[in-house]
Motif scaffolding. Structure first.
Motif, mmCIF file in Angstrom:
data_model
loop_
_atom_site.group_PDB
_atom_site.id
_atom_site.type_symbol
_atom_site.label_atom_id
_atom_site.label_comp_id
_atom_site.label_asym_id
_atom_site.label_seq_id
_atom_site.Cartn_x
_atom_site.Cartn_y
_atom_site.Cartn_z
ATOM 1 N N ALA A 132 0.843 -1.186 0.000
ATOM 2 C CA ALA A 132 0.000 0.000 0.000
ATOM 3 C C ALA A 132 0.877 1.233 0.000
ATOM 4 O O ALA A 132 1.953 1.265 0.566
ATOM 5 N N GLY A 133 0.385 2.262 -0.694
ATOM 6 C CA GLY A 133 1.049 3.535 -0.657
ATOM 7 C C GLY A 133 2.127 3.733 -1.680
ATOM 8 O O GLY A 133 2.637 4.822 -1.858
ATOM 9 N N HIS A 134 2.537 2.727 -2.376
ATOM 10 C CA HIS A 134 3.551 2.886 -3.406
ATOM 11 C C HIS A 134 3.431 1.749 -4.395
ATOM 12 O O HIS A 134 2.741 0.777 -4.171
ATOM 13 N N ARG A 135 4.142 1.869 -5.470
ATOM 14 C CA ARG A 135 4.088 0.869 -6.543
ATOM 15 C C ARG A 135 5.476 0.256 -6.690
ATOM 16 O O ARG A 135 6.345 0.818 -7.348
ATOM 17 N N PRO A 136 5.737 -0.894 -6.042
ATOM 18 C CA PRO A 136 7.059 -1.482 -6.129
ATOM 19 C C PRO A 136 7.333 -2.048 -7.509
ATOM 20 O O PRO A 136 6.453 -2.164 -8.338
ATOM 21 N N ARG A 191 4.336 -8.873 -14.800
ATOM 22 C CA ARG A 191 3.290 -7.871 -14.619
ATOM 23 C C ARG A 191 2.959 -7.605 -13.154
ATOM 24 O O ARG A 191 2.264 -6.657 -12.827
ATOM 25 N N ARG A 192 3.450 -8.428 -12.292
ATOM 26 C CA ARG A 192 3.090 -8.325 -10.878
ATOM 27 C C ARG A 192 3.659 -7.046 -10.268
ATOM 28 O O ARG A 192 4.831 -6.720 -10.454
ATOM 29 N N THR A 193 2.836 -6.327 -9.511
ATOM 30 C CA THR A 193 3.261 -5.092 -8.850
ATOM 31 C C THR A 193 2.956 -5.086 -7.364
ATOM 32 O O THR A 193 3.365 -4.169 -6.666
ATOM 33 N N ARG A 194 2.221 -6.077 -6.858
ATOM 34 C CA ARG A 194 1.833 -6.122 -5.451
ATOM 35 C C ARG A 194 2.206 -7.469 -4.849
ATOM 36 O O ARG A 194 2.367 -8.466 -5.552
ATOM 37 N N ARG A 195 2.314 -7.468 -3.514
ATOM 38 C CA ARG A 195 2.650 -8.718 -2.837
ATOM 39 C C ARG A 195 1.514 -9.724 -2.946
ATOM 40 O O ARG A 195 1.747 -10.921 -3.142
ATOM 41 N N LYS A 196 0.272 -9.257 -2.832
ATOM 42 C CA LYS A 196 -0.868 -10.169 -2.879
ATOM 43 C C LYS A 196 -1.387 -10.298 -4.304
ATOM 44 O O LYS A 196 -1.441 -9.310 -5.045
ATOM 45 N N VAL A 197 -1.797 -11.523 -4.648
ATOM 46 C CA VAL A 197 -2.223 -11.821 -6.013
ATOM 47 C C VAL A 197 -3.526 -12.609 -5.967
ATOM 48 O O VAL A 197 -3.665 -13.564 -5.186
ATOM 49 N N ALA A 206 -6.075 -4.311 -2.812
ATOM 50 C CA ALA A 206 -4.627 -4.350 -2.606
ATOM 51 C C ALA A 206 -3.967 -5.460 -3.409
ATOM 52 O O ALA A 206 -2.774 -5.706 -3.235
ATOM 53 N N HIS A 207 -4.708 -6.143 -4.275
ATOM 54 C CA HIS A 207 -4.191 -7.282 -5.024
ATOM 55 C C HIS A 207 -3.865 -6.904 -6.469
ATOM 56 O O HIS A 207 -4.470 -6.008 -7.044
ATOM 57 N N ASP A 208 -2.915 -7.637 -7.032
ATOM 58 C CA ASP A 208 -2.826 -7.775 -8.474
ATOM 59 C C ASP A 208 -3.784 -8.878 -8.879
ATOM 60 O O ASP A 208 -3.925 -9.881 -8.160
ATOM 61 N N VAL A 209 -4.436 -8.745 -10.026
ATOM 62 C CA VAL A 209 -5.405 -9.745 -10.480
ATOM 63 C C VAL A 209 -4.966 -10.272 -11.838
ATOM 64 O O VAL A 209 -4.752 -9.491 -12.775
ATOM 65 N N TYR A 210 -4.832 -11.581 -11.928
ATOM 66 C CA TYR A 210 -4.588 -12.262 -13.194
ATOM 67 C C TYR A 210 -5.898 -12.931 -13.603
ATOM 68 O O TYR A 210 -6.461 -13.710 -12.835
ATOM 69 N N LEU A 211 -6.367 -12.620 -14.789
ATOM 70 C CA LEU A 211 -7.701 -13.032 -15.218
ATOM 71 C C LEU A 211 -7.617 -13.768 -16.548
ATOM 72 O O LEU A 211 -6.965 -13.298 -17.492
ATOM 73 N N CYS A 212 -8.263 -14.922 -16.618
ATOM 74 C CA CYS A 212 -8.320 -15.665 -17.883
ATOM 75 C C CYS A 212 -9.604 -16.491 -17.903
ATOM 76 O O CYS A 212 -9.898 -17.229 -16.964
ATOM 77 N N GLY A 231 -12.822 -1.582 -6.771
ATOM 78 C CA GLY A 231 -11.705 -0.728 -6.398
ATOM 79 C C GLY A 231 -10.359 -1.147 -6.927
ATOM 80 O O GLY A 231 -9.341 -0.542 -6.561
ATOM 81 N N VAL A 232 -10.300 -2.170 -7.771
ATOM 82 C CA VAL A 232 -9.018 -2.598 -8.334
ATOM 83 C C VAL A 232 -8.694 -1.707 -9.531
ATOM 84 O O VAL A 232 -9.474 -1.640 -10.479
ATOM 85 N N PRO A 233 -7.566 -1.017 -9.531
ATOM 86 C CA PRO A 233 -7.219 -0.172 -10.685
ATOM 87 C C PRO A 233 -7.042 -0.998 -11.949
ATOM 88 O O PRO A 233 -6.622 -2.160 -11.897
ATOM 89 N N ALA A 234 -7.355 -0.407 -13.080
ATOM 90 C CA ALA A 234 -7.239 -1.113 -14.352
ATOM 91 C C ALA A 234 -5.812 -1.589 -14.603
ATOM 92 O O ALA A 234 -5.600 -2.641 -15.208
ATOM 93 N N ALA A 235 -4.819 -0.824 -14.134
ATOM 94 C CA ALA A 235 -3.421 -1.195 -14.359
ATOM 95 C C ALA A 235 -3.034 -2.467 -13.627
ATOM 96 O O ALA A 235 -2.008 -3.074 -13.947
ATOM 97 N N ARG A 236 -3.829 -2.881 -12.633
ATOM 98 C CA ARG A 236 -3.501 -4.093 -11.882
ATOM 99 C C ARG A 236 -4.428 -5.257 -12.228
ATOM 100 O O ARG A 236 -4.457 -6.262 -11.512
ATOM 101 N N ILE A 237 -5.178 -5.141 -13.319
ATOM 102 C CA ILE A 237 -5.981 -6.253 -13.834
ATOM 103 C C ILE A 237 -5.271 -6.758 -15.082
ATOM 104 O O ILE A 237 -5.252 -6.101 -16.114
ATOM 105 N N HIS A 238 -4.662 -7.914 -14.979
ATOM 106 C CA HIS A 238 -3.836 -8.457 -16.050
ATOM 107 C C HIS A 238 -4.608 -9.599 -16.721
ATOM 108 O O HIS A 238 -4.821 -10.652 -16.115
ATOM 109 N N ALA A 239 -5.038 -9.363 -17.940
ATOM 110 C CA ALA A 239 -5.846 -10.353 -18.648
ATOM 111 C C ALA A 239 -5.289 -10.539 -20.051
ATOM 112 O O ALA A 239 -4.711 -9.624 -20.644
#
Length: 566
Positions: A89-93, A437-443, A526-532, A549-557
């Motif tokens: 949270a708070g930054h984009r690693p 594509r992962r940017t967050r600890r939780k997936v 707070a998650h990255d989402v991988y969608l298929c 609330g998941v930003p579009a940049a963290r929805i990986h499809a």
């Protein structure tokens, strides 16, 4: 679709219990992990769903392993006891933040071995170079600007009507020629482009660009005819007949007809009614259309007007031609000779679903990453003429690749009847649905139907500790769950959350609604989402994730239609 406040009984998620003392371990999956996974510290099973009948709650986890002799229990000197702060949270690693977080996590090791950092299940292949979508888009727009600048330098302002038509025709013609080159480049299967942008996005850009190119060609044709008719003081029909007498004009007309045929057969209403082989053959005509257009452009005043201009335009066409020949033809043939891929086994996984194991030499040199796919050409009757895109359903190991295929049409029925020893041509790997594509600890991994195949490979290989990994698998019933034993074995060993969302797709309750997703994954944002999954399911799930609330940049499809009648 209306959404109920509480889940319908048919949609009650199935939470897979984690391994614990006294439980009989599940049978080993037919394609087991390469090495035992190191389970992280004991914790609850996935949050948000109670186990259903037949899946009892997990018993208490086994106690932690004893410390090494001579080492005192408790935190190491200089570190305070207690939970570590959150890092999501708070930054984009950077994309390797998940790996760093996983290595920082500690937990008990199996079989009484001392605790040590959790590492990825097995070494991942060295990632290939990637071109970011933003850079490719900027490069394409920059090239279009350079073409417009070339036109502007040579344009001669005039108040005459025929000069206006001719000047506008030159601009649209140059942009159309450049657009054809861009379309060919997008489909050249250049690894850096495929791995960085993604096959589905490239296909969308290609489709959208094709509409623009056809529009520019139509505008160029009309403007050129009007300019000639005004200049010759004749009607459009007579002007058309006179212009067709020029060889370069005739070449342009033939190329335009080929490109129009490509556009018509690519329309959704038409493509659904023709065979994939027919569509592919018509698309090969685009190569001839580009060559005919190049002949036409060299005769035009904008290109023929200077030696440097002709050289630059010719080099652009030659570069794209070399990329096409190398990556579409030479590389697959070289890979076939080097790796000698052959079908090793075909096994049933579920009703109408089979896995195909393909074995060869030095397969690791393909650098295939979990989440990617190949285009497979099986050299057997009825399949050799078609390259079928199928994702890897397991990480590469022991010189073996595995795909899992749902039988839907003629081609996939033939895949089910493949015999061991059948030679295979595999082009790839392709796709950008990978760990980079992962940017967050939780997936969160969200799969629908046979879309579980690339996510199953990621479920095993993405680094993570307790509570970092959640898999939601949507299916109409338990019979539609593919690779179920393997998913449950991975979830138990990794102590990851695994939920099955079962029920009909036309019910009143939507298990993928924003409220339902937040109930299963409370900290979803707070998650990255991988969608298929199927296109309709992927679109609905994406909309729900955005509302949650998941930003579009963290929805990986990476979802696209399979070949017609596959």
């Amino acid at each position: 679709m209306t959404t109920e406040a509480r889940p319908h009984p048919l949609y009650t998620p199935v939470a897979v219990p984690l391994a614990g003392g006294g439980r009989t371990p599940p049978p080993a999956p037919p394609f087991p992990p390469a090495a035992p996974l190191i389970p992280p510290a004991p914790g609850p099973a996935g949050a948000g769903a109670a186990p259903s009948a037949g899946h009892p709650a997990a018993p208490p986890a086994a106690p932690s392993a004893a410390p090494r002799p001579g080492r005192e229990a408790g935190p190491r000197p200089g570190r305070e006891a207690g939970p570590r702060p959150r890092h999501d949270a708070g930054h984009r690693p950077r994309h390797d933040a998940g790996l760093r977080a996983a290595r920082r996590a500690t937990g008990p090791a199996p079989h009484g071995r001392p605790a040590h950092p959790v590492r990825p299940p097995h070494p991942l292949p060295q990632p290939a170079p990637r071109l970011a979508p933003e850079r490719l888009r900027a490069g394409i727009l920059g090239g279009a600007g350079a073409v417009a600048l070339l036109w502007g330098v040579q344009a001669r302002p005039s108040a005459r009507l025929d000069a206006f038509f001719a000047t506008a025709a030159h601009l649209t013609g140059l942009l159309a020629g450049y657009g054809v080159l861009v379309l060919l480049l997008l489909m050249a299967r250049v690894p850096a482009v495929e791995h960085g942008v993604g096959a589905d996005r490239l296909a969308r850009w290609h489709s959208l660009g094709g509409r623009y190119v056809l529009g520019l060609i139509a505008a160029h044709t009309v403007l050129a005819l009007c300019g000639y008719a005004v200049h010759a003081r004749t009607d459009l029909l007579t002007a058309t007949g006179e212009l067709l007498g020029y060889g370069a004009i005739a070449a342009a007309v033939a190329g335009t007809a080929l490109l129009t045929a490509v556009g018509v057969t690519s329309a959704r209403a038409v493509r659904s009614r023709i065979r994939h082989e027919t569509w592919h053959t018509v698309h090969l005509g685009a190569l001839l259309a580009a060559a005919l257009g190049f002949v036409h452009q060299l005769a035009g005043p904008d290109i023929a007007g200077g030696l440097l201009t002709r050289w630059l335009w010719s080099m652009a066409h030659a570069t794209v031609a070399v990329l096409l020949l190398w990556y579409r033809f030479a590389v697959p043939v070289r890979a076939a000779l080097r790796h000698d891929l052959r079908v090793a086994e075909v096994r049933d996984e579920a009703p109408g679903v089979v896995s195909v194991l393909v074995r060869g030499r030095g397969v690791a040199r393909l650098r295939a990453e979990p989440g990617q796919f190949f285009r497979w050409r099986f050299l057997s009757r009825g399949l050799w003429a078609t390259a079928l895109p199928f994702s890897l359903s397991a990480p590469v190991r022991d010189d073996t690749l595995r795909i899992t295929v749902k039988v839907r049409g003629d081609h996939t029925r033939r895949v089910r009847r493949l015999r061991p020893g059948t030679r295979v041509l595999a082009s790839g790997p392709f796709g950008a649905l990978t760990a980079h594509r992962r940017t967050r600890r939780k997936v969160l991994l969200l799969a629908g139907g046979v879309g579980i195949t690339p996510l199953r490979a990621l479920f095993e290989t993405l680094p993570g500790g307790p509570g970092d990994m959640t898999l939601l698998y949507r299916a109409s019933d338990e019979g539609g769950l593919v690779l179920r034993a393997e998913l449950e074995a991975i979830a138990r060993e990794r102590r990851a959350a695994l939920h099955y969302l079962l029920g009909p797709s036309d019910g009143s309750y939507d298990p993928l609604a924003a409220r339902a997703l937040r109930a299963l994954v409370p900290d979803l944002a707070a998650h990255d989402v991988y969608l298929c999954g199927p296109p309709a399911m992927a679109r609905a799930a994406t909309a729900s994730l955005r509302r949650a609330g998941v930003p579009a940049a963290r929805i990986h499809a990476e979802n696209f239609e399979e070949p017609t009648r596959a």
